[in-house]
Write a protein that holds these residues in place. Structure first.
Motif, PDB file in Angstrom:
ATOM      1  N   LYS A 282      68.097  -2.560  20.074  1.00 21.80           N
ATOM      2  CA  LYS A 282      69.278  -3.810  19.699  1.00 21.80           C
ATOM      3  C   LYS A 282      68.865  -3.713  18.278  1.00 21.80           C
ATOM      4  CE  LYS A 282      71.187  -5.103  22.980  1.00 21.80           C
ATOM      5  NZ  LYS A 282      72.141  -4.664  23.916  1.00 21.80           N
TER       6      LYS A 282
ATOM      7  N   TYR B 183      63.025  -0.975  23.969  1.00 18.58           N
ATOM      8  CA  TYR B 183      64.529  -2.250  24.107  1.00 18.58           C
ATOM      9  C   TYR B 183      64.953  -2.760  22.687  1.00 18.58           C
ATOM     10  CZ  TYR B 183      67.421  -6.011  26.197  1.00 18.58           C
ATOM     11  OH  TYR B 183      68.553  -6.806  25.678  1.00 18.58           O
TER      12      TYR B 183
ATOM     13  N   ASN C 127      78.968  -4.500  25.865  1.00 19.09           N
ATOM     14  CA  ASN C 127      78.145  -6.016  26.609  1.00 19.09           C
ATOM     15  C   ASN C 127      77.272  -5.016  27.293  1.00 19.09           C
ATOM     16  OD1 ASN C 127      77.413  -8.056  28.186  1.00 19.09           O
ATOM     17  ND2 ASN C 127      78.162  -7.392  29.544  1.00 19.09           N
TER      18      ASN C 127
ATOM     19  N   THR D 181      70.032 -13.021  34.373  1.00 17.53           N
ATOM     20  CA  THR D 181      71.316 -12.701  34.813  1.00 17.53           C
ATOM     21  C   THR D 181      70.557 -11.776  35.899  1.00 17.53           C
ATOM     22  OG1 THR D 181      71.425 -11.115  33.442  1.00 17.53           O
ATOM     23  CG2 THR D 181      73.002 -12.709  32.855  1.00 17.53           C
TER      24      THR D 181
ATOM     25  N   PHE E  97      76.643 -11.102  31.692  1.00 19.19           N
ATOM     26  CA  PHE E  97      77.118 -11.824  30.980  1.00 19.19           C
ATOM     27  C   PHE E  97      78.776 -10.919  30.935  1.00 19.19           C
ATOM     28  CE2 PHE E  97      73.662 -11.608  27.384  1.00 19.19           C
ATOM     29  CZ  PHE E  97      72.965 -12.900  28.154  1.00 19.19           C
TER      30      PHE E  97
ATOM     31  N   THR F  73      80.387  -5.929  36.436  1.00 18.85           N
ATOM     32  CA  THR F  73      79.860  -5.720  37.353  1.00 18.85           C
ATOM     33  C   THR F  73      78.965  -6.730  37.506  1.00 18.85           C
ATOM     34  OG1 THR F  73      78.093  -3.731  37.132  1.00 18.85           O
ATOM     35  CG2 THR F  73      80.524  -3.706  37.867  1.00 18.85           C
TER      36      THR F  73
ATOM     37  N   ARG G 282      79.549   0.969  36.182  1.00 21.87           N
ATOM     38  CA  ARG G 282      79.291   2.348  37.255  1.00 21.87           C
ATOM     39  C   ARG G 282      79.667   1.549  38.615  1.00 21.87           C
ATOM     40  NH1 ARG G 282      73.338   3.074  35.404  1.00 21.87           N
ATOM     41  NH2 ARG G 282      73.586   0.427  35.825  1.00 21.87           N
ATOM     42  N   ARG G 283      79.322   0.014  38.988  1.00 20.79           N
ATOM     43  CA  ARG G 283      79.103   0.259  40.483  1.00 20.79           C
ATOM     44  C   ARG G 283      80.858  -0.439  40.899  1.00 20.79           C
ATOM     45  NH1 ARG G 283      73.888  -3.874  40.349  1.00 20.79           N
ATOM     46  NH2 ARG G 283      75.085  -3.998  38.185  1.00 20.79           N
TER      47      ARG G 283
ATOM     48  N   ALA H  52      68.060 -15.179  29.572  1.00 27.26           N
ATOM     49  CA  ALA H  52      69.344 -15.610  29.591  1.00 27.26           C
ATOM     50  C   ALA H  52      69.423 -15.360  31.156  1.00 27.26           C
ATOM     51  CB  ALA H  52      70.612 -15.440  29.502  1.00 27.26           C
TER      52      ALA H  52
ATOM     53  N   ASP I  55      80.552   5.454  33.398  1.00 28.25           N
ATOM     54  CA  ASP I  55      79.411   5.606  32.724  1.00 28.25           C
ATOM     55  C   ASP I  55      79.112   5.652  31.284  1.00 28.25           C
ATOM     56  OD1 ASP I  55      76.267   5.567  31.815  1.00 28.25           O
ATOM     57  OD2 ASP I  55      75.986   6.757  33.876  1.00 28.25           O
TER      58      ASP I  55
HETATM   59  P1  NDP Z   1      72.745  -7.575  34.021  1.00 30.21           P
HETATM   60  O1  NDP Z   1      72.224  -7.005  34.027  1.00 30.21           O
HETATM   61  O2  NDP Z   1      73.205  -8.830  34.944  1.00 30.21           O
HETATM   62  O3  NDP Z   1      74.036  -6.840  33.757  1.00 30.21           O
HETATM   63  C1  NDP Z   1      74.481  -5.673  33.013  1.00 30.21           C
HETATM   64  C2  NDP Z   1      75.379  -4.400  32.692  1.00 30.21           C
HETATM   65  O4  NDP Z   1      75.319  -3.779  32.148  1.00 30.21           O
HETATM   66  C3  NDP Z   1      76.368  -4.619  34.468  1.00 30.21           C
HETATM   67  O5  NDP Z   1      77.253  -4.557  34.392  1.00 30.21           O
HETATM   68  C4  NDP Z   1      75.727  -2.926  34.611  1.00 30.21           C
HETATM   69  O6  NDP Z   1      76.679  -2.798  35.182  1.00 30.21           O
HETATM   70  C5  NDP Z   1      75.971  -2.704  33.451  1.00 30.21           C
HETATM   71  N1  NDP Z   1      75.717  -1.482  32.419  1.00 30.21           N
HETATM   72  C6  NDP Z   1      74.413  -1.479  32.733  1.00 30.21           C
HETATM   73  N2  NDP Z   1      74.490   0.223  32.533  1.00 30.21           N
HETATM   74  C7  NDP Z   1      75.552   0.674  32.265  1.00 30.21           C
HETATM   75  C8  NDP Z   1      75.848   2.247  31.941  1.00 30.21           C
HETATM   76  N3  NDP Z   1      75.497   3.137  31.513  1.00 30.21           N
HETATM   77  N4  NDP Z   1      77.734   2.407  32.262  1.00 30.21           N
HETATM   78  C9  NDP Z   1      78.390   1.218  32.382  1.00 30.21           C
HETATM   79  N5  NDP Z   1      77.817   0.203  32.125  1.00 30.21           N
HETATM   80  C10 NDP Z   1      76.457  -0.353  32.879  1.00 30.21           C
HETATM   81  O7  NDP Z   1      72.390  -7.956  32.725  1.00 30.21           O
HETATM   82  P2  NDP Z   1      73.217  -9.356  31.124  1.00 30.21           P
HETATM   83  O8  NDP Z   1      74.314  -9.464  31.925  1.00 30.21           O
HETATM   84  O9  NDP Z   1      71.335 -10.048  30.922  1.00 30.21           O
HETATM   85  O10 NDP Z   1      73.335  -7.958  30.192  1.00 30.21           O
HETATM   86  C11 NDP Z   1      74.661  -8.122  29.415  1.00 30.21           C
HETATM   87  C12 NDP Z   1      73.939  -7.241  28.175  1.00 30.21           C
HETATM   88  O11 NDP Z   1      73.570  -8.501  26.967  1.00 30.21           O
HETATM   89  C13 NDP Z   1      72.402  -6.497  27.560  1.00 30.21           C
HETATM   90  O12 NDP Z   1      73.351  -5.482  26.656  1.00 30.21           O
HETATM   91  C14 NDP Z   1      71.497  -7.111  27.460  1.00 30.21           C
HETATM   92  O13 NDP Z   1      71.111  -5.938  26.885  1.00 30.21           O
HETATM   93  C15 NDP Z   1      72.201  -7.855  26.960  1.00 30.21           C
HETATM   94  N6  NDP Z   1      71.444  -9.448  26.343  1.00 30.21           N
HETATM   95  C16 NDP Z   1      70.952  -9.860  28.072  1.00 30.21           C
HETATM   96  C17 NDP Z   1      70.096 -11.309  27.649  1.00 30.21           C
HETATM   97  C18 NDP Z   1      69.397 -11.981  28.937  1.00 30.21           C
HETATM   98  O14 NDP Z   1      68.508 -12.678  28.853  1.00 30.21           O
HETATM   99  N7  NDP Z   1      69.796 -11.617  29.409  1.00 30.21           N
HETATM  100  C19 NDP Z   1      69.442 -11.794  26.299  1.00 30.21           C
HETATM  101  C20 NDP Z   1      69.587 -11.225  24.944  1.00 30.21           C
HETATM  102  C21 NDP Z   1      71.155  -9.707  25.591  1.00 30.21           C
HETATM  103  P3  NDP Z   1      76.553  -1.109  36.125  1.00 30.21           P
HETATM  104  O15 NDP Z   1      74.969  -1.493  36.774  1.00 30.21           O
HETATM  105  O16 NDP Z   1      77.714  -1.338  37.775  1.00 30.21           O
HETATM  106  O17 NDP Z   1      76.771   0.244  35.762  1.00 30.21           O
END
Ligand code: NDP
Ligand code: 8X3
Length: 252
Positions: free
Chosen positions: A156, A152, A86, A187, A13, A10, A33-34, A185, A59
Motif C-alpha cells: 500500500k 501488506y 480496488n 468486508t 468496496f 464481487t 475472479r468469481r 472496514a 485475474d
Molecule cells: P474484499 O475481500 O471484500 O474484496 C476484495 C475484492 O478484490 C473482491 O471482489 C475480490 O474478488 C477482488 N480481488 C482480489 N484479488 C483479485 C484478483 N487477483 N483479480 C481480480 N480481483 C481480485 O475486500 P475489500 O473490499 O475490503 O478490499 C478492497 C480494497 O480495499 C483492497 O485493495 C484492500 O486492500 C483495500 N482496503 C481494505 C480495507 C478494509 O479494512 N476492508 C481498508 C483499506 C483498504 P475475487 O475474489 O472474486 O477475485
C-alpha cells in the motif's frame, strides 16, 4: 452516460462502488475472479437501475488476461471515464520472520502489479481523449506501517507512491489521480487475510463501529463527481473509533 470500471467488484468496496455509481446513472464495468458473483451483481444492478453493465471476469495478476479482456471490450464500452483500482487483499497477519513467500507474492502481484496492468490497459484511451480519472484504493496501511502488517503495508506504500507518480506523469494529459485510504472496514477483507477463520475475522471488528463498504463508495462517488477543475488527491477515511493503525477504542 459516463462509465466507471471497477476492479474487485464481487465483494466489499468494489461491489458497493459499482452499485453506488449505477444508482447515479453511470454505466458500470465490473471485474473480479468469481464469475458467478459478477453475473449476479450484473443482473441486480440492471434490474434495480436500468444502466448498462459489462462483466469482465479476470485475474488482475494475469497481464495477458487483463490485456485481452480490455482490448476485446465491445466498442461502445471503450471510453472509461473513471477507473477504480480496488482489487486487492492482505494474505496473512504475522511478524516478518514468520512470513510465507506465497503470501508475499499474492499481495505484491495483486496490489501492485495488478493495479499497474489494469491501469496500463485503460490509460491509452484516457490519454487520447485528454480526460479521465484514476482512483486507487490504498489504505491507512499505506500511510503507517504497523505490527505484523509488513508486506501488506509495503504494497500500500507502493500504491501511494504510484498514485503520486501517476498524478505527475498524467498531468499533461488532464487525467485526475486520487487515492482513497480507508482504515478498518468490515468486508471480506479480514476473512481473506485470516484464510477463512470467520471467528478471528469477526473479532477484528468487535467492540466498535467499523466503516462499511458503502462509506467508501460514498467517498469514491464524491471524488468522481467534483467539477472538471477539481481533483481530490488523497483521502483518508477512518471509523470514528480509530485514530490511526495503533489507536482504536473498543467498548468492552
Ligand atoms: P474484499 O475481500 O471484500 O474484496 C476484495 C475484492 O478484490 C473482491 O471482489 C475480490 O474478488 C477482488 N480481488 C482480489 N484479488 C483479485 C484478483 N487477483 N483479480 C481480480 N480481483 C481480485 O475486500 P475489500 O473490499 O475490503 O478490499 C478492497 C480494497 O480495499 C483492497 O485493495 C484492500 O486492500 C483495500 N482496503 C481494505 C480495507 C478494509 O479494512 N476492508 C481498508 C483499506 C483498504 P475475487 O475474489 O472474486 O477475485
Ligand atoms: C486495511 C486496513 O488497517 O487492516 O487496509 O491495514 S488495515
Amino acid at each position: 452516460m459516463p462509465t466507471i470500471f471497477v476492479t474487485g467488484a464481487t465483494a466489499g468496496f468494489g461491489k458497493a462502488i459499482a452499485i453506488k455509481f449505477s444508482q447515479h446513472g453511470w454505466d458500470v464495468i465490473i471485474n473480479g475472479r468469481r464469475e458467478e458473483r459478477l453475473r449476479k451483481l450484473e443482473e441486480e444492478i440492471k434490474t434495480a437501475t436500468g444502466v448498462k453493465v459489462l462483466s469482465l471476469p479476470f485475474d488482475v495478476r494475469d497481464n495477458n488476461a487483463v490485456e485481452t479482456a480490455i482490448k476485446t471490450m465491445p466498442h461502445n464500452w471503450k471510453h472509461v471515464d473513471v477507473l477504480v483500482n480496488n482489487a486487492g487483499l492482505a494474505s496473512g497477519l504475522g511478524p516478518i520472520n514468520d512470513g510465507q513467500i506465497d503470501d508475499w507474492n499474492v499481495m505484491i502481484d495483486t496490489n501492485i502489479k495488478g493495479l499497474l496492468y489494469v491501469t496500463k490497459a485503460i490509460m491509452p484511451d484516457m490519454i487520447q481523449r485528454k480526460s479521465g480519472h484514476i482512483i486507487n484504493i490504498s489504505s491507512i496501511a499505506g500511510k503507517e506501517a504497523y505490527m505484523k502488517g509488513n508486506v501488506y503495508c509495503a504494497t500500500k506504500f507502493a500504491v501511494d507512491a504510484l498514485t503520486k507518480s501517476m498524478r505527475i506523469d498524467l498531468l499533461e494529459h488532464n487525467i485526475k489521480v486520487t487515492s482513497v485510504c480507508p482504515g478498518a472496514a468490515e468486508t471480506e477483507f479480514s476473512l481473506v487475510r485470516l484464510k477463512g477463520d470467520a471467528e478471528r475475522a469477526k473479532n477484528v471488528y468487535a467492540g466498535y463501529e467499523p466503516l462499511r463498504a458503502d462509506d467508501i463508495a460514498d467517498v469514491v462517488y464524491f471524488a468522481a463527481s467534483r467539477p472538471a477543475h477539481v481533483c481530490l488527491n488523497d483521502i483518508v477515511i477512518m471509523p470514528t473509533a480509530q485514530a490511526n493503525t495503533s489507536h482504536l477504542i473498543r467498548k468492552t
